[in-house]
Each structure stands twice: as C-alpha cells, then as structure tokens.
Write a protein that holds these residues in place. Structure first.
Motif, PDB file in Angstrom:
ATOM      1  N   PRO A  62       0.829  -1.204   0.000  1.00 25.78           N
ATOM      2  CA  PRO A  62       0.000   0.000   0.000  1.00 25.78           C
ATOM      3  C   PRO A  62       0.865   1.256   0.000  1.00 25.78           C
ATOM      4  N   PRO A  63       0.325   2.347  -0.527  1.00 23.42           N
ATOM      5  CA  PRO A  63       1.104   3.587  -0.524  1.00 23.42           C
ATOM      6  C   PRO A  63       1.296   4.087   0.902  1.00 23.42           C
ATOM      7  N   PRO A  64       2.270   4.973   1.106  1.00 24.44           N
ATOM      8  CA  PRO A  64       2.479   5.500   2.462  1.00 24.44           C
ATOM      9  C   PRO A  64       1.273   6.325   2.910  1.00 24.44           C
ATOM     10  N   LEU A  65       1.080   6.352   4.203  1.00 16.96           N
ATOM     11  CA  LEU A  65      -0.017   7.143   4.766  1.00 16.96           C
ATOM     12  C   LEU A  65       0.217   8.619   4.492  1.00 16.96           C
ATOM     13  N   PRO A  66      -0.843   9.361   4.219  1.00 13.17           N
ATOM     14  CA  PRO A  66      -0.665  10.804   3.980  1.00 13.17           C
ATOM     15  C   PRO A  66      -0.353  11.523   5.287  1.00 13.17           C
ATOM     16  N   ASN A  67       0.353  12.615   5.183  1.00  8.51           N
ATOM     17  CA  ASN A  67       0.614  13.475   6.344  1.00  8.51           C
ATOM     18  C   ASN A  67      -0.584  14.408   6.521  1.00  8.51           C
ATOM     19  N   ILE A  68      -1.382  14.107   7.519  1.00  9.16           N
ATOM     20  CA  ILE A  68      -2.594  14.907   7.742  1.00  9.16           C
ATOM     21  C   ILE A  68      -2.363  15.889   8.874  1.00  9.16           C
TER      22      ILE A  68
END
Length: 68
Positions: A62-68
C-alpha cells in the motif's frame, strides 16, 4: 532460479536481494519506484519502476499514509 537484484541505497550498492527481501525494502521505504536497481543480464542500472519483473512488487504494497 529467482533473480537477485542489487539496489542503490543511500548512494551505495546493496544486495543482492530476492523478491521477498525487495518487498521488505519497499515496506521500509528504502526501495521506491525511482530507486536504481540492477541484476545479471541488465545493461545498466535502471529505475525499479521501469523493470517489468519488479512492477508487481509495488502494487502489492500500500502507498504511504498521507501526512494529515
């Protein structure tokens, strides 16, 4: 026999790595689509995303988690 790839990590040659080891490198963020790789039979280093044998590895992670 499974192909073994060398990977350019931090501007240094690392490996050889088999497919399961390459998946671990992807999970750790050390092998990205634009990371240079090489294996026996290739004329030179190429971006991992341009090597057809490696393209499916990136779709398994899976792609990396977004920086929220």
């Amino acid at each position: 026999t499974e192909a073994a790839y060398f990977v350019a990590i931090n501007n240094a040659q690392a490996g050889p790595f088999n497919e399961s080891q390459l998946l671990l490198l992807i999970e750790k963020g050390q092998l990205l689509a634009d990371t240079l790789v090489w294996n026996q039979g290739m004329t030179g280093w190429q971006k991992a995303s341009s090597v057809s044998e490696l393209q499916n590895l990136f779709s398994q992670t899976p792609p990396p988690l977004p920086n929220i």
